[in-house]
Design a protein around this motif. Structure first.
Motif, PDB file in Angstrom:
ATOM      1  N   GLU A 147       0.837  -1.193   0.000  1.00 59.99           N
ATOM      2  CA  GLU A 147       0.000   0.000   0.000  1.00 59.99           C
ATOM      3  C   GLU A 147       0.876   1.249   0.000  1.00 59.99           C
ATOM      4  OE1 GLU A 147      -3.040  -0.208   3.069  1.00 59.99           O
ATOM      5  OE2 GLU A 147      -2.644  -2.363   3.311  1.00 59.99           O
ATOM      6  N   GLY A 148       0.406   2.281  -0.670  1.00 62.34           N
ATOM      7  CA  GLY A 148       1.186   3.509  -0.700  1.00 62.34           C
ATOM      8  C   GLY A 148       0.417   4.655  -1.321  1.00 62.34           C
ATOM      9  N   TYR A 149       1.135   5.761  -1.486  1.00 58.69           N
ATOM     10  CA  TYR A 149       0.551   6.967  -2.073  1.00 58.69           C
ATOM     11  C   TYR A 149       1.330   7.349  -3.328  1.00 58.69           C
ATOM     12  CZ  TYR A 149      -2.101   7.552   2.246  1.00 58.69           C
ATOM     13  OH  TYR A 149      -2.949   7.357   3.297  1.00 58.69           O
ATOM     14  N   GLY A 150       0.593   7.620  -4.396  1.00 58.13           N
ATOM     15  CA  GLY A 150       1.201   8.058  -5.635  1.00 58.13           C
ATOM     16  C   GLY A 150       1.146   9.562  -5.771  1.00 58.13           C
ATOM     17  N   PRO A 151       1.551  10.097  -6.916  1.00 54.44           N
ATOM     18  CA  PRO A 151       1.484  11.539  -7.162  1.00 54.44           C
ATOM     19  C   PRO A 151       0.073  12.069  -6.932  1.00 54.44           C
ATOM     20  CG  PRO A 151       2.711  10.432  -8.894  1.00 54.44           C
ATOM     21  CD  PRO A 151       2.122   9.359  -8.051  1.00 54.44           C
ATOM     22  N   GLY A 152      -0.023  13.271  -6.367  1.00 54.63           N
ATOM     23  CA  GLY A 152      -1.321  13.874  -6.108  1.00 54.63           C
ATOM     24  C   GLY A 152      -2.020  13.304  -4.894  1.00 54.63           C
ATOM     25  N   GLY A 153      -1.313  12.495  -4.100  1.00 53.94           N
ATOM     26  CA  GLY A 153      -1.919  11.908  -2.905  1.00 53.94           C
ATOM     27  C   GLY A 153      -2.869  10.765  -3.194  1.00 53.94           C
ATOM     28  N   VAL A 154      -2.770  10.173  -4.395  1.00 51.74           N
ATOM     29  CA  VAL A 154      -3.648   9.069  -4.790  1.00 51.74           C
ATOM     30  C   VAL A 154      -3.272   7.800  -4.025  1.00 51.74           C
ATOM     31  CG1 VAL A 154      -4.262   7.537  -6.709  1.00 51.74           C
ATOM     32  CG2 VAL A 154      -4.118  10.003  -7.076  1.00 51.74           C
ATOM     33  N   ALA A 155      -4.265   7.126  -3.457  1.00 49.51           N
ATOM     34  CA  ALA A 155      -4.040   5.869  -2.747  1.00 49.51           C
ATOM     35  C   ALA A 155      -3.873   4.735  -3.755  1.00 49.51           C
ATOM     36  CB  ALA A 155      -5.200   5.574  -1.813  1.00 49.51           C
ATOM     37  N   VAL A 156      -2.861   3.892  -3.519  1.00 45.39           N
ATOM     38  CA  VAL A 156      -2.561   2.805  -4.447  1.00 45.39           C
ATOM     39  C   VAL A 156      -2.419   1.490  -3.687  1.00 45.39           C
ATOM     40  CG1 VAL A 156      -0.999   1.964  -6.235  1.00 45.39           C
ATOM     41  CG2 VAL A 156      -1.322   4.431  -5.953  1.00 45.39           C
ATOM     42  N   LEU A 157      -3.131   0.469  -4.148  1.00 46.01           N
ATOM     43  CA  LEU A 157      -3.007  -0.887  -3.618  1.00 46.01           C
ATOM     44  C   LEU A 157      -2.347  -1.764  -4.675  1.00 46.01           C
ATOM     45  CD1 LEU A 157      -6.487  -1.725  -2.005  1.00 46.01           C
ATOM     46  CD2 LEU A 157      -4.347  -1.327  -0.805  1.00 46.01           C
ATOM     47  N   VAL A 158      -1.372  -2.567  -4.262  1.00 46.11           N
ATOM     48  CA  VAL A 158      -0.648  -3.415  -5.198  1.00 46.11           C
ATOM     49  C   VAL A 158      -0.714  -4.864  -4.708  1.00 46.11           C
ATOM     50  CG1 VAL A 158       1.507  -3.774  -6.453  1.00 46.11           C
ATOM     51  CG2 VAL A 158       0.939  -1.487  -5.593  1.00 46.11           C
ATOM     52  N   GLU A 159      -1.438  -5.699  -5.439  1.00 41.14           N
ATOM     53  CA  GLU A 159      -1.519  -7.119  -5.102  1.00 41.14           C
ATOM     54  C   GLU A 159      -0.383  -7.846  -5.812  1.00 41.14           C
ATOM     55  OE1 GLU A 159      -5.355  -9.012  -5.517  1.00 41.14           O
ATOM     56  OE2 GLU A 159      -6.355  -7.066  -5.497  1.00 41.14           O
ATOM     57  N   THR A 160       0.418  -8.589  -5.035  1.00 43.30           N
ATOM     58  CA  THR A 160       1.544  -9.308  -5.634  1.00 43.30           C
ATOM     59  C   THR A 160       1.486 -10.789  -5.293  1.00 43.30           C
ATOM     60  OG1 THR A 160       3.093  -9.091  -3.760  1.00 43.30           O
ATOM     61  CG2 THR A 160       2.980  -7.253  -5.330  1.00 43.30           C
ATOM     62  N   MET A 161       2.171 -11.563  -6.109  1.00 42.16           N
ATOM     63  CA  MET A 161       2.358 -12.986  -5.878  1.00 42.16           C
ATOM     64  C   MET A 161       3.810 -13.276  -6.270  1.00 42.16           C
ATOM     65  SD  MET A 161      -0.354 -15.898  -7.054  1.00 42.16           S
ATOM     66  CE  MET A 161      -1.741 -14.929  -6.468  1.00 42.16           C
ATOM     67  N   THR A 162       4.647 -13.620  -5.297  1.00 40.30           N
ATOM     68  CA  THR A 162       6.077 -13.657  -5.554  1.00 40.30           C
ATOM     69  C   THR A 162       6.753 -14.866  -4.917  1.00 40.30           C
ATOM     70  OG1 THR A 162       8.143 -12.433  -5.242  1.00 40.30           O
ATOM     71  CG2 THR A 162       6.482 -12.189  -3.526  1.00 40.30           C
ATOM     72  N   ASP A 163       7.864 -15.266  -5.518  1.00 38.58           N
ATOM     73  CA  ASP A 163       8.713 -16.298  -4.925  1.00 38.58           C
ATOM     74  C   ASP A 163       9.982 -15.682  -4.328  1.00 38.58           C
ATOM     75  OD1 ASP A 163       9.953 -15.570  -7.259  1.00 38.58           O
ATOM     76  OD2 ASP A 163      10.161 -17.594  -8.069  1.00 38.58           O
ATOM     77  N   ASN A 164      10.024 -14.335  -4.303  1.00 41.66           N
ATOM     78  CA  ASN A 164      11.176 -13.626  -3.731  1.00 41.66           C
ATOM     79  C   ASN A 164      10.702 -12.253  -3.252  1.00 41.66           C
ATOM     80  OD1 ASN A 164      13.512 -12.134  -3.222  1.00 41.66           O
ATOM     81  ND2 ASN A 164      14.677 -13.145  -4.852  1.00 41.66           N
ATOM     82  N   LYS A 165      10.206 -12.185  -2.002  1.00 42.89           N
ATOM     83  CA  LYS A 165       9.589 -10.950  -1.526  1.00 42.89           C
ATOM     84  C   LYS A 165      10.592  -9.811  -1.366  1.00 42.89           C
ATOM     85  CE  LYS A 165       9.539 -12.257   3.403  1.00 42.89           C
ATOM     86  NZ  LYS A 165       8.652 -12.498   4.566  1.00 42.89           N
TER      87      LYS A 165
ATOM     88  N   VAL B 196       3.548  -8.548  -9.888  1.00 38.81           N
ATOM     89  CA  VAL B 196       2.330  -7.800  -9.558  1.00 38.81           C
ATOM     90  C   VAL B 196       1.132  -8.427 -10.262  1.00 38.81           C
ATOM     91  CG1 VAL B 196       1.142  -5.590  -9.770  1.00 38.81           C
ATOM     92  CG2 VAL B 196       3.563  -5.645  -9.134  1.00 38.81           C
ATOM     93  N   GLN B 197       0.108  -8.735  -9.461  1.00 36.10           N
ATOM     94  CA  GLN B 197      -1.112  -9.322  -9.992  1.00 36.10           C
ATOM     95  C   GLN B 197      -2.114  -8.247 -10.418  1.00 36.10           C
ATOM     96  OE1 GLN B 197       0.036 -12.474 -10.618  1.00 36.10           O
ATOM     97  NE2 GLN B 197      -2.035 -13.154 -10.112  1.00 36.10           N
ATOM     98  N   LYS B 198      -2.410  -7.310  -9.512  1.00 38.08           N
ATOM     99  CA  LYS B 198      -3.375  -6.254  -9.790  1.00 38.08           C
ATOM    100  C   LYS B 198      -2.943  -4.965  -9.100  1.00 38.08           C
ATOM    101  CE  LYS B 198      -7.424  -9.322 -10.069  1.00 38.08           C
ATOM    102  NZ  LYS B 198      -8.751  -9.634  -9.464  1.00 38.08           N
ATOM    103  N   VAL B 199      -3.354  -3.845  -9.700  1.00 36.32           N
ATOM    104  CA  VAL B 199      -3.092  -2.527  -9.126  1.00 36.32           C
ATOM    105  C   VAL B 199      -4.421  -1.779  -9.044  1.00 36.32           C
ATOM    106  CG1 VAL B 199      -1.826  -0.358  -9.349  1.00 36.32           C
ATOM    107  CG2 VAL B 199      -0.796  -2.488 -10.170  1.00 36.32           C
TER     108      VAL B 199
END
Length: 249
Positions: A88-106, A231-234
């Motif tokens: 989870e984080g904030y992008g330009p303009g204060g936009v909230a961003v959720l990033v769903e990941t699936m990884t074998d190396n976090k 990254v699975q979904k943003v």
């Protein structure tokens, strides 16, 4: 809805879905695999797997690819071991961003995602910092061309959809996650074709990005994230006017 529908519309206009078909299949295979691993290989008794197969079919994934992914999940075929992590984080303009990941190396994944946020002028946040701004929903996009609005409304709402939202060139059907598969099934039985069907994190409210520089940086961030193999979904809670989008194009 603006954040999800706007980003989906932008990607369709850019042709991103066609250009990245291989990456889309890779992400869907990961989702099917982990769904089968967690809940078994029978979609009738595994709602997550059934939803993953529904989305894969909407992207025209061949049946043999789906079957192979299920077998990897159940252990009948070998494959990498993946871990699901939500960033989870904030992008330009204060936009909230959720990033769903699936990884074998976090370690690799978090380093790359942190880099993307920093490069865009945003920042990666703590767990829970923006997730509360979103609700999980099923979203099904039906192109206006060739569809009867009254029939679409009747079929979708009778099947359990929460709402049907009219947009410029499409209708967006919104469902609760547990109603998603039923609505898709009824659309198919009614011979109503849909362009996209997926489970998404839909923003409760949106932030309008009005500055060209911020909008350009935000779209670059979302592109970089979605292009990453782990990254699975943003999801993001932004809105950009059509006029500004024309300038960016």
């Amino acid at each position: 809805m603006s954040g999800h529908s706007k980003w989906s519309t932008i990607k369709r206009k850019k042709g991103a879905n066609d250009a990245k078909r291989g990456k889309i299949f890779t992400k869907l295979i990961k989702e099917i695999t982990i769904a089968a691993k967690m809940g078994g290989g029978d979609p009738e008794g595994n709602p997550r797997l059934r939803s993953a197969i529904t989305v894969a079919k909407s992207e025209n994934m061949p049946k043999e690819n789906i079957d192979r992914a299920i077998k990897k999940g159940t252990g009948d075929l070998g494959g990498a071991v993946y871990e699901e992590i939500l960033y989870e984080g904030y992008g330009p303009g204060g936009v909230a961003v959720l990033v769903e990941t699936m990884t074998d190396n976090k370690n690799r994944t978090v380093a790359d995602i942190r880099h993307f946020f920093a490069k865009s002028g945003g920042n990666l946040g703590e767990s829970g910092c923006v997730a509360w701004m979103f609700d999980k929903k099923g979203t099904i996009s039906v192109d206006k061309a060739g569809v009867n609005e009254e029939q679409l409304m009747d079929v979708a709402l009778e099947a359990g959809a929460e709402d049907v939202v009219e947009e410029e060139d499409s209708f967006q059907i919104i469902t609760a996650p547990e109603s998603f598969n039923d609505v898709v099934d009824q659309l198919e039985k009614g011979k109503i074709k849909f362009a996209e069907a997926t489970l998404s994190m839909v923003p409760k409210n949106t932030i309008e990005v009005t500055e060209e520089k911020a909008a350009r940086s935000l779209l670059r961030l979302l592109d970089n994230l979605e292009d990453h193999d782990d990254v699975q979904k943003v999801h993001a809670n932004f809105d950009i006017t059509d006029e500004l989008m024309d300038q960016l194009s």
